[in-house]
Design a protein around this motif. Structure first.
Motif, PDB file in Angstrom:
ATOM      1  N   ALA A 316       0.845  -1.199   0.000  1.00 23.34           N
ATOM      2  CA  ALA A 316       0.000   0.000   0.000  1.00 23.34           C
ATOM      3  C   ALA A 316       0.876   1.242   0.000  1.00 23.34           C
ATOM      4  O   ALA A 316       1.933   1.270   0.638  1.00 23.34           O
ATOM      5  N   PRO A 317       0.483   2.309  -0.712  1.00 27.07           N
ATOM      6  CA  PRO A 317       1.276   3.541  -0.719  1.00 27.07           C
ATOM      7  C   PRO A 317       1.211   4.236   0.630  1.00 27.07           C
ATOM      8  O   PRO A 317       0.173   4.226   1.298  1.00 27.07           O
ATOM      9  N   LEU A 318       2.331   4.836   1.025  1.00 27.81           N
ATOM     10  CA  LEU A 318       2.386   5.514   2.320  1.00 27.81           C
ATOM     11  C   LEU A 318       1.961   6.973   2.238  1.00 27.81           C
ATOM     12  O   LEU A 318       1.591   7.561   3.262  1.00 27.81           O
ATOM     13  N   ALA A 319       2.031   7.583   1.066  1.00 28.01           N
ATOM     14  CA  ALA A 319       1.864   9.029   0.920  1.00 28.01           C
ATOM     15  C   ALA A 319       0.701   9.566   1.752  1.00 28.01           C
ATOM     16  O   ALA A 319      -0.396   9.005   1.744  1.00 28.01           O
ATOM     17  N   ARG A 320       1.015  10.657   2.485  1.00 27.20           N
ATOM     18  CA  ARG A 320       0.041  11.323   3.341  1.00 27.20           C
ATOM     19  C   ARG A 320      -0.521  10.358   4.400  1.00 27.20           C
ATOM     20  O   ARG A 320       0.177  10.040   5.323  1.00 27.20           O
ATOM     21  N   TYR A 321      -1.705   9.847   4.245  1.00 27.37           N
ATOM     22  CA  TYR A 321      -2.296   8.986   5.262  1.00 27.37           C
ATOM     23  C   TYR A 321      -2.527   7.566   4.752  1.00 27.37           C
ATOM     24  O   TYR A 321      -3.392   6.844   5.247  1.00 27.37           O
ATOM     25  N   GLY A 322      -1.710   7.170   3.765  1.00 25.69           N
ATOM     26  CA  GLY A 322      -1.857   5.837   3.210  1.00 25.69           C
ATOM     27  C   GLY A 322      -1.490   4.744   4.195  1.00 25.69           C
ATOM     28  O   GLY A 322      -2.170   3.730   4.307  1.00 25.69           O
ATOM     29  N   ALA A 323      -0.393   4.930   4.921  1.00 21.89           N
ATOM     30  CA  ALA A 323       0.061   3.953   5.913  1.00 21.89           C
ATOM     31  C   ALA A 323       1.025   4.650   6.860  1.00 21.89           C
ATOM     32  O   ALA A 323       1.573   5.714   6.540  1.00 21.89           O
ATOM     33  N   GLY A 324       1.241   4.056   8.028  1.00 24.27           N
ATOM     34  CA  GLY A 324       2.124   4.658   9.016  1.00 24.27           C
ATOM     35  C   GLY A 324       3.523   4.079   8.955  1.00 24.27           C
ATOM     36  O   GLY A 324       3.758   3.017   8.367  1.00 24.27           O
ATOM     37  N   ILE A 325       4.467   4.787   9.555  1.00 26.78           N
ATOM     38  CA  ILE A 325       5.854   4.316   9.632  1.00 26.78           C
ATOM     39  C   ILE A 325       6.016   3.477  10.892  1.00 26.78           C
ATOM     40  O   ILE A 325       5.589   3.875  11.977  1.00 26.78           O
ATOM     41  N   VAL A 326       6.628   2.319  10.741  1.00 27.87           N
ATOM     42  CA  VAL A 326       6.797   1.376  11.844  1.00 27.87           C
ATOM     43  C   VAL A 326       8.265   1.353  12.259  1.00 27.87           C
ATOM     44  O   VAL A 326       9.145   1.069  11.443  1.00 27.87           O
ATOM     45  N   VAL A 327       8.521   1.665  13.517  1.00 27.47           N
ATOM     46  CA  VAL A 327       9.879   1.612  14.058  1.00 27.47           C
ATOM     47  C   VAL A 327       9.911   0.510  15.110  1.00 27.47           C
ATOM     48  O   VAL A 327       9.160   0.574  16.094  1.00 27.47           O
ATOM     49  N   PRO A 328      10.741  -0.513  14.919  1.00 23.18           N
ATOM     50  CA  PRO A 328      10.790  -1.616  15.896  1.00 23.18           C
ATOM     51  C   PRO A 328      11.042  -1.108  17.312  1.00 23.18           C
ATOM     52  O   PRO A 328      11.811  -0.154  17.510  1.00 23.18           O
ATOM     53  N   ARG A 329      10.409  -1.740  18.274  1.00 21.56           N
ATOM     54  CA  ARG A 329      10.549  -1.288  19.659  1.00 21.56           C
ATOM     55  C   ARG A 329      12.010  -1.334  20.116  1.00 21.56           C
ATOM     56  O   ARG A 329      12.471  -0.454  20.847  1.00 21.56           O
ATOM     57  N   GLY A 330      12.744  -2.337  19.667  1.00 19.09           N
ATOM     58  CA  GLY A 330      14.152  -2.415  20.049  1.00 19.09           C
ATOM     59  C   GLY A 330      14.951  -1.237  19.542  1.00 19.09           C
ATOM     60  O   GLY A 330      15.850  -0.725  20.237  1.00 19.09           O
ATOM     61  N   VAL A 331      14.643  -0.766  18.336  1.00 20.76           N
ATOM     62  CA  VAL A 331      15.321   0.412  17.788  1.00 20.76           C
ATOM     63  C   VAL A 331      14.953   1.650  18.592  1.00 20.76           C
ATOM     64  O   VAL A 331      15.812   2.484  18.911  1.00 20.76           O
ATOM     65  N   ARG A 332      13.677   1.767  18.944  1.00 23.06           N
ATOM     66  CA  ARG A 332      13.266   2.913  19.764  1.00 23.06           C
ATOM     67  C   ARG A 332      14.001   2.905  21.107  1.00 23.06           C
ATOM     68  O   ARG A 332      14.387   3.955  21.618  1.00 23.06           O
ATOM     69  N   ALA A 333      14.208   1.725  21.655  1.00 27.60           N
ATOM     70  CA  ALA A 333      14.926   1.633  22.924  1.00 27.60           C
ATOM     71  C   ALA A 333      16.386   2.052  22.757  1.00 27.60           C
ATOM     72  O   ALA A 333      16.949   2.734  23.626  1.00 27.60           O
ATOM     73  N   GLU A 334      17.005   1.649  21.662  1.00 23.26           N
ATOM     74  CA  GLU A 334      18.399   2.036  21.418  1.00 23.26           C
ATOM     75  C   GLU A 334      18.515   3.554  21.235  1.00 23.26           C
ATOM     76  O   GLU A 334      19.468   4.174  21.726  1.00 23.26           O
ATOM     77  N   ILE A 335      17.582   4.149  20.503  1.00 23.16           N
ATOM     78  CA  ILE A 335      17.574   5.603  20.351  1.00 23.16           C
ATOM     79  C   ILE A 335      17.414   6.271  21.715  1.00 23.16           C
ATOM     80  O   ILE A 335      18.101   7.245  22.037  1.00 23.16           O
ATOM     81  N   ALA A 336      16.524   5.720  22.546  1.00 19.96           N
ATOM     82  CA  ALA A 336      16.303   6.269  23.883  1.00 19.96           C
ATOM     83  C   ALA A 336      17.563   6.180  24.739  1.00 19.96           C
ATOM     84  O   ALA A 336      17.854   7.088  25.527  1.00 19.96           O
ATOM     85  N   VAL A 337      18.323   5.089  24.583  1.00 23.28           N
ATOM     86  CA  VAL A 337      19.563   4.938  25.351  1.00 23.28           C
ATOM     87  C   VAL A 337      20.567   6.022  24.981  1.00 23.28           C
ATOM     88  O   VAL A 337      21.151   6.677  25.854  1.00 23.28           O
ATOM     89  N   LEU A 338      20.773   6.236  23.690  1.00 23.71           N
ATOM     90  CA  LEU A 338      21.734   7.260  23.275  1.00 23.71           C
ATOM     91  C   LEU A 338      21.291   8.643  23.723  1.00 23.71           C
ATOM     92  O   LEU A 338      22.093   9.445  24.207  1.00 23.71           O
ATOM     93  N   LYS A 339      20.003   8.946  23.567  1.00 21.73           N
ATOM     94  CA  LYS A 339      19.489  10.239  24.031  1.00 21.73           C
ATOM     95  C   LYS A 339      19.650  10.367  25.544  1.00 21.73           C
ATOM     96  O   LYS A 339      20.043  11.424  26.062  1.00 21.73           O
ATOM     97  N   GLY A 340      19.319   9.292  26.237  1.00 23.51           N
ATOM     98  CA  GLY A 340      19.370   9.331  27.691  1.00 23.51           C
ATOM     99  C   GLY A 340      20.778   9.487  28.233  1.00 23.51           C
ATOM    100  O   GLY A 340      20.986  10.149  29.257  1.00 23.51           O
ATOM    101  N   ILE A 341      21.757   8.874  27.572  1.00 23.08           N
ATOM    102  CA  ILE A 341      23.154   9.046  27.993  1.00 23.08           C
ATOM    103  C   ILE A 341      23.558  10.507  27.877  1.00 23.08           C
ATOM    104  O   ILE A 341      24.186  11.075  28.775  1.00 23.08           O
ATOM    105  N   VAL A 342      23.184  11.146  26.760  1.00 24.37           N
ATOM    106  CA  VAL A 342      23.501  12.573  26.585  1.00 24.37           C
ATOM    107  C   VAL A 342      22.794  13.400  27.650  1.00 24.37           C
ATOM    108  O   VAL A 342      23.382  14.311  28.237  1.00 24.37           O
TER     109      VAL A 342
END
Length: 424
Positions: A316-342
């Motif tokens: 399905a096309p993503l444009a505008r409201y076609g579909a949402g972006i999915v970020v794996p929870r593990g990736v979100r946790a890794e991003i949170a770790v780097l932000k949190g260290i700073v």
């Protein structure tokens, strides 16, 4: 949403003429697309140039000349966002422009300055950098004026403005525990226009791509700056001295979005990256290793999000409201770790707190002084807004708009000129 005609009016696939509409209709010649024109307008704006002298994490006035500022951060976000757009089939210029513009509303001294302005304007609608970004794009940055003589800002297309809106709700609609919101009360008409037919409180795919690009850039590049400026010692991180307390601090900074175990496991995955630094001596070899670490993290985060998003969209096309972006929870946790260290080593560091207090006090004193002087010390454009305000809240908003527009150095200079009593 209206049915989307592929390639309508020369637009990218998945976008319609409604997406390219402007609040004030315009007619153009030439070969540039409407979305490319949006990008040029942001790049040529004075507000975007001022980002070069605004704090990202470390203030440009701190004497650290290699640290990122809001402008270089925005360029890096745009580079990541454009690559996401290519892989996800989104309009590249729309995502690029949203990334370039996403921090236009930030005041002097970054989030610390945002806090000071919000406290001062508490009874006049508060202050939020993302809501101020919409205000800059649609009102404060002069480019087009309506028949009534009122500025409509850069008059960007609906798709680009919507992509620039991280938090598509007003202050009293913010999720529990969040202070983020997307527009001020007197900007409601243009917000309603740009959100025509959009699902309530839902970010379009382009805004989600911008938000992800911002998170990725913020996490890895601020970590890099903190290491180079020696706020973070990789040897301490590797030695795990105080590791449990660090993870606890990261967990607290993440507002309980992840368990301590999730964050600990995310830290372990990051530390297993071949380019992870175990010590820092400032040598070119270590500089290169740190740079390669940031590149590895960006690629890893982006690839994971692209893979899961395309898999979930299933063609399905993503444009505008076609579909949402999915970020794996593990990736979100890794991003949170780097932000949190700073956050733990820089933003929440005891050695930084006196500086942060001085910055907030400076802005509060400047706001009080400008308010006491009416329109006399405001720049002509903001003085006109002050005089035309219908009530006290509107007049206060004009003063806040003035201070929010200042760079770190100009805020210091204004304070010195207006608030510091000269020695006789």
């Amino acid at each position: 949403m209206a049915e989307r005609a592929a390639g309508a009016a020369g637009l990218p696939e998945g976008y319609t003429a409604a997406d390219a509409e402007r609040f004030l209709p315009e007619v153009h010649g030439g070969v540039r697309s409407d979305f490319a024109r949006d990008r040029a307008r942001v790049l040529h704006s004075s507000g975007w140039r001022r980002l070069a002298a605004k704090t990202q994490v470390l203030s440009p006035t701190a004497g650290i000349d290699f640290a990122r500022n809001r402008l270089t951060h925005s360029l890096e976000v745009a580079q990541i966002g454009r690559e996401l757009a290519v892989s996800l089939g989104l309009a590249q210029d729309v995502v690029d422009t949203a990334c370039l513009a996403h921090d236009l509303g930030h005041p002097p001294f970054g989030h610390n300055g945002e806090r000071a302005l919000n406290e001062w304007a508490a009874d006049a609608g508060g202050f939020e950098g993302n809501a101020q970004t919409l205000r800059v794009l649609t009102r404060l940055e002069p480019k087009r004026f309506g028949p009534d003589g009122q500025s409509v800002g850069l008059n960007l297309t609906r798709a680009t403005l919507d992509a620039s809106c991280k938090y598509p709700w007003r202050r009293d609609e913010a999720p529990a525990g969040s202070r983020k919101f997307g527009y001020f009360a007197d900007d409601a008409p243009v917000f309603a226009w740009l959100r025509a037919d959009a699902p309530p409180r839902t970010k379009c795919a382009e805004a989600q791509a911008m938000d992800l690009a911002d998170d990725v850039a913020y996490s890895v590049h601020d970590f890099e700056d903190a290491v180079v400026s020696e706020y973070i010692d990789p040897e301490i991180l590797t030695a795990r001295s105080g590791h449990d307390s660090l993870i606890a601090a990261v967990s607290e900074w993440a507002d309980g979005s992840f368990t301590a175990d999730e964050l600990g496991e995310a830290f372990e995955r990051i530390a297993e990256t071949p380019t992870w630094l175990t010590r820092w001596d400032g040598s070119r070899r270590h500089q290169a290793q740190l740079k390669n670490f940031t590149s590895d993290m960006i690629g890893r985060f982006a690839r994971a999000a692209i893979h899961d998003t395309l898999e979930a969209a299933d063609g399905a096309p993503l444009a505008r409201y076609g579909a949402g972006i999915v970020v794996p929870r593990g990736v979100r946790a890794e991003i949170a770790v780097l932000k949190g260290i700073v956050a733990a080593f820089v933003m929440e560091s005891g050695r930084r707190q006196p500086t942060y207090r001085r910055q907030r006090d400076l802005l509060a004193e400047l706001l009080d002084t400008l308010w006491a002087n009416g329109d006399r010390e405001l720049d002509p454009a903001f003085a006109a807004d002050y005089r035309s305000a219908e009530d006290e809240a509107g007049a206060r908003r004009a003063v806040v708009d003035q201070v929010a527009s200042l760079t770190d150095q100009s805020a210091i200079a204004w304070h010195q000129r207006l608030c510091v009593v000269p020695l006789v």
